[in-house]
Design a protein around this motif. Structure first.
Motif, short mmCIF file in Angstrom:
data_model
loop_
_atom_site.label_atom_id
_atom_site.label_comp_id
_atom_site.label_asym_id
_atom_site.label_seq_id
_atom_site.Cartn_x
_atom_site.Cartn_y
_atom_site.Cartn_z
N TYR A 40 -67.21 17.21 34.91
CA TYR A 40 -66.06 16.55 34.29
C TYR A 40 -66.27 16.30 32.81
O TYR A 40 -65.31 16.23 32.03
N GLU B 121 -64.70 18.91 30.79
CA GLU B 121 -63.26 19.13 30.96
C GLU B 121 -62.48 18.53 29.79
O GLU B 121 -62.82 17.46 29.29
N GLY B 122 -61.41 19.22 29.40
CA GLY B 122 -60.59 18.75 28.29
C GLY B 122 -59.86 17.46 28.57
O GLY B 122 -59.65 16.63 27.68
N TRP B 123 -59.48 17.25 29.84
CA TRP B 123 -58.69 16.07 30.18
C TRP B 123 -59.54 14.79 30.22
O TRP B 123 -58.99 13.68 30.24
N TYR B 124 -60.86 14.96 30.21
CA TYR B 124 -61.72 13.78 30.35
C TYR B 124 -61.48 12.76 29.24
O TYR B 124 -61.49 11.55 29.49
N LYS B 125 -61.26 13.22 28.02
CA LYS B 125 -61.08 12.30 26.89
C LYS B 125 -59.84 11.41 27.05
O LYS B 125 -59.75 10.35 26.43
N TRP B 126 -58.90 11.87 27.89
CA TRP B 126 -57.69 11.07 28.08
C TRP B 126 -57.97 9.76 28.83
O TRP B 126 -57.12 8.87 28.88
N LEU B 127 -59.15 9.65 29.42
CA LEU B 127 -59.51 8.41 30.11
C LEU B 127 -59.60 7.23 29.13
O LEU B 127 -59.54 6.08 29.55
N LEU C 116 -57.42 6.79 26.79
CA LEU C 116 -56.06 6.51 26.32
C LEU C 116 -55.62 5.07 26.62
O LEU C 116 -55.01 4.42 25.74
#
Length: 363
Positions: free
Chosen positions: A89, A92-98, A100
């Motif tokens: 994870y 993964e690119g979406w991990y940084k959105w955690l 937000l």
């Protein structure tokens, strides 16, 4: 008087929490990417919980008790778990959105702060915003903590010792969150703070636990894993030199016993039992003990510990492992505790492992 003693204990534990947080990012022995996130998590948890005991309003410490930081606690601890288990994870690119929710709450908090100056909204709206953010942060933290626990349990990239430590830390945080919830319910429903006092006591135990297991015990596990990885990388495809066995006097089981110990290194399992060894050799526990006693004149545990002692001595003699603690070397050799390693080594060699290492360095 009890309140004073509790306050003193909480102050001491809070100081330890900050000390651990700073140590993890300043002492070279502990500095790594994972500990950076653990340090921040402990710093936030200490600030959010312990500073609530003292009157910090209108002081420079007030920002440390801001509810916005609750959004940052869960995601930093979740990141710590991901790094420790080397989870995909992280890439993964979406991990940084955690992150937000934290950024969003910070923006909202800034707007609400400006409202105290310019009076954009009415007070009821501000109170509603505060309750929504507070409850949402609790749900978000619970989600991340339980998600992290699920990933740790399903991980196959770390040792069982490290997995056990991570699960214990995760469980402790779950207990704190539950106590946190109970203290909030108690405050609003019963207008008392017994659960709140218990919460601070529980957090105090967590900080002491992390001080020992996180700063000391876990580091031993990490050292053990590093030693094991180094040995595995240096191991060649050729088999180890087997002990010379007089085939006329030693049974087939003894030959197989040396084979599994030399090639499979079963002795490195600290939980290895006589039954496990007998099952591996496809014989009975009683028959195995009888054969080892008759042919080798020793018990099963003496036989296994001889291998462990030799493995430990080889590591203690190797300058590559001088930077690792004696206890970590004992764990890698298969001993389940420091006391067992020290007593067994001293009985066998006449001196302690530390003295043996020092003697080898001098010679």
């Amino acid at each position: 008087m009890n309140t004073i003693l509790l306050g003193f204990a909480i102050l001491v534990s809070g100081s330890i929490g900050y000390f651990i947080s700073i140590s993890l990012v300043t002492i070279s022995f502990y500095k790594n990417r994972a500990n950076n996130y653990l340090s921040l998590s402990l710093f936030l948890l200490t600030s959010l919980t312990l500073l609530g005991w003292f009157d910090i309003e209108d002081t420079v410490l007030e920002f440390l008790n801001n509810p916005v930081l609750e959004y940052l606690f869960g995601v930093t601890l979740f990141t710590y778990f991901l790094i420790q288990i080397q989870h995909k994870y992280l890439k993964e690119g979406w991990y940084k959105w955690l992150y937000l929710p934290f950024i969003s709450s910070l923006i909202i908090e800034t707007i609400l702060y400006l409202d105290t100056i310019f009076n954009f909204y009415n007070s009821e709206f501000v109170d509603l915003q505060f309750h929504i953010m507070d409850n949402a942060s609790f749900v978000y933290n619970v989600f991340l903590i339980f998600w992290g626990r699920k990933l740790i349990k399903g991980s196959h990239t770390i040792s069982e010792d490290k997995k056990r430590w991570l699960l214990r830390l995760n469980l402790f945080v779950i207990c704190i969150i539950i106590c946190w919830l109970l203290s909030t319910i108690e405050f609003y429903v019963f207008n008392s703070e017994y659960a709140t006092s218990f919460l601070w006591i529980l957090l105090s135990f967590l900080l002491w636990w992390v001080l020992y297991y996180g700063v000391f015990r876990l580091q031993l596990v990490v050292q053990k894993d590093e030693i094991h990885e180094y040995l595995a990388s240096k191991r060649t495809n050729g088999t180890q030199l087997k002990k010379k066995i007089n085939e006329t006097t030693v049974s087939k089981i003894i030959s197989q016993l040396y084979e599994v110990m030399d090639e499979e290194e079963l002795y490195k399992n600290p939980l290895l039992s006589r039954l496990d060894l007998a099952n591996r050799l496809e014989t009975s526990e009683r028959y195995l003990s009888q054969i080892i006693n008759q042919e080798l004149n020793k018990s099963v545990i003496q036989f296994v510990n001889e291998y462990r002692i030799e493995a430990a001595k080889n590591l203690l003699h190797n300058p590559v492992f001088n930077k690792y603690s004696v206890e970590a070397i004992g764990m890698e050799a298969g001993f389940k505790s420091k006391s067992v390693f020290y007593s067994t080594f001293k009985t066998s060699e006449g001196i302690s492992p530390g003295a043996h290492r020092k003697l080898q360095k001098q010679s």
